[in-house]
Design a protein around this motif. Structure first.
Motif, PDB file in Angstrom:
ATOM      1  N   LEU A 161      -1.648 -12.099  -0.939  1.00 19.67           N
ATOM      2  CA  LEU A 161      -2.438 -10.859  -0.980  1.00 19.67           C
ATOM      3  C   LEU A 161      -2.340 -10.122   0.347  1.00 19.67           C
ATOM      4  N   GLN A 162      -2.444 -10.869   1.431  1.00 16.76           N
ATOM      5  CA  GLN A 162      -2.321 -10.273   2.758  1.00 16.76           C
ATOM      6  C   GLN A 162      -0.967  -9.586   2.911  1.00 16.76           C
ATOM      7  N   SER A 163       0.064 -10.231   2.375  1.00 12.38           N
ATOM      8  CA  SER A 163       1.417  -9.685   2.458  1.00 12.38           C
ATOM      9  C   SER A 163       1.541  -8.396   1.641  1.00 12.38           C
ATOM     10  N   ILE A 164       0.932  -8.382   0.452  1.00 14.71           N
ATOM     11  CA  ILE A 164       0.959  -7.191  -0.401  1.00 14.71           C
ATOM     12  C   ILE A 164       0.252  -6.033   0.290  1.00 14.71           C
ATOM     13  N   ALA A 165      -0.913  -6.313   0.858  1.00 11.30           N
ATOM     14  CA  ALA A 165      -1.676  -5.279   1.555  1.00 11.30           C
ATOM     15  C   ALA A 165      -0.905  -4.761   2.758  1.00 11.30           C
ATOM     16  N   GLU A 166      -0.291  -5.670   3.481  1.00  5.77           N
ATOM     17  CA  GLU A 166       0.494  -5.289   4.660  1.00  5.77           C
ATOM     18  C   GLU A 166       1.636  -4.355   4.260  1.00  5.77           C
ATOM     19  N   ARG A 167       2.338  -4.713   3.196  1.00  5.45           N
ATOM     20  CA  ARG A 167       3.466  -3.899   2.748  1.00  5.45           C
ATOM     21  C   ARG A 167       2.990  -2.517   2.300  1.00  5.45           C
ATOM     22  N   ALA A 172       2.795   3.348   3.220  1.00  4.77           N
ATOM     23  CA  ALA A 172       2.029   4.591   3.076  1.00  4.77           C
ATOM     24  C   ALA A 172       1.570   5.187   4.402  1.00  4.77           C
ATOM     25  N   ASP A 173       1.424   4.349   5.421  1.00  6.26           N
ATOM     26  CA  ASP A 173       0.833   4.778   6.696  1.00  6.26           C
ATOM     27  C   ASP A 173       1.843   5.547   7.559  1.00  6.26           C
ATOM     28  N   LEU A 174       1.915   6.848   7.360  1.00  5.11           N
ATOM     29  CA  LEU A 174       2.914   7.662   8.052  1.00  5.11           C
ATOM     30  C   LEU A 174       2.553   7.930   9.507  1.00  5.11           C
ATOM     31  N   ASP A 175       1.249   7.988   9.827  1.00  4.94           N
ATOM     32  CA  ASP A 175       0.860   8.279  11.212  1.00  4.94           C
ATOM     33  C   ASP A 175       0.604   7.009  12.033  1.00  4.94           C
ATOM     34  N   LEU A 176       0.888   5.849  11.410  1.00 11.69           N
ATOM     35  CA  LEU A 176       0.834   4.556  12.112  1.00 11.69           C
ATOM     36  C   LEU A 176      -0.525   4.249  12.738  1.00 11.69           C
ATOM     37  N   ASP A 177      -1.603   4.605  12.009  1.00 12.62           N
ATOM     38  CA  ASP A 177      -2.941   4.263  12.517  1.00 12.62           C
ATOM     39  C   ASP A 177      -3.515   3.041  11.806  1.00 12.62           C
ATOM     40  N   ASP A 178      -2.656   2.324  11.069  1.00 13.05           N
ATOM     41  CA  ASP A 178      -3.036   1.080  10.390  1.00 13.05           C
ATOM     42  C   ASP A 178      -4.062   1.303   9.279  1.00 13.05           C
ATOM     43  N   ALA A 179      -4.031   2.487   8.669  1.00 14.82           N
ATOM     44  CA  ALA A 179      -4.904   2.802   7.543  1.00 14.82           C
ATOM     45  C   ALA A 179      -4.225   3.897   6.722  1.00 14.82           C
ATOM     46  N   ILE A 180      -4.761   4.155   5.530  1.00 15.04           N
ATOM     47  CA  ILE A 180      -4.160   5.155   4.644  1.00 15.04           C
ATOM     48  C   ILE A 180      -5.130   6.319   4.482  1.00 15.04           C
ATOM     49  N   SER A 181      -4.719   7.493   4.925  1.00 16.63           N
ATOM     50  CA  SER A 181      -5.535   8.699   4.755  1.00 16.63           C
ATOM     51  C   SER A 181      -5.339   9.238   3.339  1.00 16.63           C
ATOM     52  N   PHE A 182      -6.144  10.245   2.957  1.00 18.88           N
ATOM     53  CA  PHE A 182      -5.971  10.806   1.619  1.00 18.88           C
ATOM     54  C   PHE A 182      -4.588  11.430   1.448  1.00 18.88           C
ATOM     55  N   ASP A 183      -4.127  12.171   2.445  1.00 23.16           N
ATOM     56  CA  ASP A 183      -2.807  12.800   2.343  1.00 23.16           C
ATOM     57  C   ASP A 183      -1.709  11.748   2.187  1.00 23.16           C
ATOM     58  N   GLU A 184      -1.835  10.642   2.906  1.00 24.18           N
ATOM     59  CA  GLU A 184      -0.859   9.559   2.777  1.00 24.18           C
ATOM     60  C   GLU A 184      -0.958   8.898   1.406  1.00 24.18           C
ATOM     61  N   PHE A 185      -2.204   8.750   0.918  1.00 23.18           N
ATOM     62  CA  PHE A 185      -2.450   8.183  -0.404  1.00 23.18           C
ATOM     63  C   PHE A 185      -1.797   9.062  -1.474  1.00 23.18           C
ATOM     64  N   ARG A 186      -2.008  10.373  -1.364  1.00 23.65           N
ATOM     65  CA  ARG A 186      -1.443  11.318  -2.332  1.00 23.65           C
ATOM     66  C   ARG A 186       0.084  11.272  -2.309  1.00 23.65           C
ATOM     67  N   LYS A 187       0.657  11.235  -1.109  1.00 27.57           N
ATOM     68  CA  LYS A 187       2.122  11.205  -0.987  1.00 27.57           C
ATOM     69  C   LYS A 187       2.696   9.928  -1.583  1.00 27.57           C
ATOM     70  N   SER A 188       1.998   8.810  -1.391  1.00 25.48           N
ATOM     71  CA  SER A 188       2.498   7.533  -1.902  1.00 25.48           C
ATOM     72  C   SER A 188       2.453   7.466  -3.422  1.00 25.48           C
ATOM     73  N   LEU A 189       1.650   8.333  -4.045  1.00 25.23           N
ATOM     74  CA  LEU A 189       1.513   8.327  -5.510  1.00 25.23           C
ATOM     75  C   LEU A 189       2.180   9.526  -6.163  1.00 25.23           C
ATOM     76  N   GLU A 190       3.069  10.175  -5.457  1.00 27.49           N
ATOM     77  CA  GLU A 190       3.724  11.378  -5.977  1.00 27.49           C
ATOM     78  C   GLU A 190       4.434  11.130  -7.309  1.00 27.49           C
ATOM     79  N   LYS A 191       5.005   9.950  -7.463  1.00 25.18           N
ATOM     80  CA  LYS A 191       5.780   9.664  -8.677  1.00 25.18           C
ATOM     81  C   LYS A 191       4.968   8.929  -9.740  1.00 25.18           C
TER      82      LYS A 191
END
Length: 204
Positions: A161-167, A172-191
């Motif tokens: 689970l830790q590995s899945i979360a890490e991946r 998704a974390d484009l700004d490398l702040d170790d978290a997922i913002s809404f914009d990053e979340f939206r981009k990761s779900l584009e497809k």
């Protein structure tokens, strides 16, 4: 037509709700029937435990999060209007609908659906999905799928689970702040077909 409109008389602000949510009169009547079935005490409002009678949610691994989304922070009950407004997020998107640019996106727009889904992860409402929040959702989802009888070597481990979360964070974390913002979340779900993923058969 007459019987339908007369039946609508006992639904407060029915016309406004239809305009706001895109539900038809028939849909609104059906939802009101479902609301009344859930409202066993006839209080005109629902509490979290009332949603336990919804079979569509019974097998959903994150049902507590979905139920919680009907309630604002600190709110203990939800009335029919709020119930309908929340369910509108699960309507198929109106791809042919045109709207005035001054009007907010309807609840069933792709953006509003994604914001709703994002809040299911972002439980502390800080605008980010942290590694811990992502792990919590993964644990909830797998907890429903693995019963005590199924506890074999095939069970997903905490390390996996830790590995899945890490991946997921890394991808998704484009700004490398170790978290997922809404914009990053939206981009990761584009497809991803968000209409297909966000559907509850309340109208059946």
């Amino acid at each position: 037509m007459g019987s339908s409109s007369s039946s609508m008389d006992h639904i407060p602000d029915a016309q406004q709700l239809m305009q706001e949510t895109g539900f038809s009169a028939a849909h609104l009547l059906r939802l009101h029937e479902r609301f009344e079935v859930l409202d066993k005490d006839q209080r005109g409002e629902l509490r979290p435990h009332d949603f336990g009678a919804v079979p569509e949610l019974a097998l959903n691994p994150i049902r507590d999060r979905i139920i919680g989304a009907f309630f604002s922070p600190g709110q203990e009950t939800v009335n029919f209007a709020s119930f309908v407004r929340t369910l509108a997020h699960f309507r198929p998107s109106d791809t042919n609908r045109t709207r005035d640019g001054a009007q907010p996106d309807p609840a069933n727009s792709s953006t509003r659906k994604l914001k709703f889904a994002f809040r299911l992860y972002d439980q502390d409402r800080d605008g980010k999905i942290s590694r811990a929040e992502l792990l919590e959702v993964l644990r909830e989802m797998l907890g429903m799928q693995v019963t005590e009888e199924q506890e074999t070597e095939e069970q997903v481990t905490e390390e996996q689970l830790q590995s899945i979360a890490e991946r997921a964070i890394q991808e998704a974390d484009l700004d490398l702040d170790d978290a997922i913002s809404f914009d990053e979340f939206r981009k990761s779900l584009e497809k991803v077909n968000i209409d297909h993923k966000m559907s509850i058969r309340f109208l059946k």
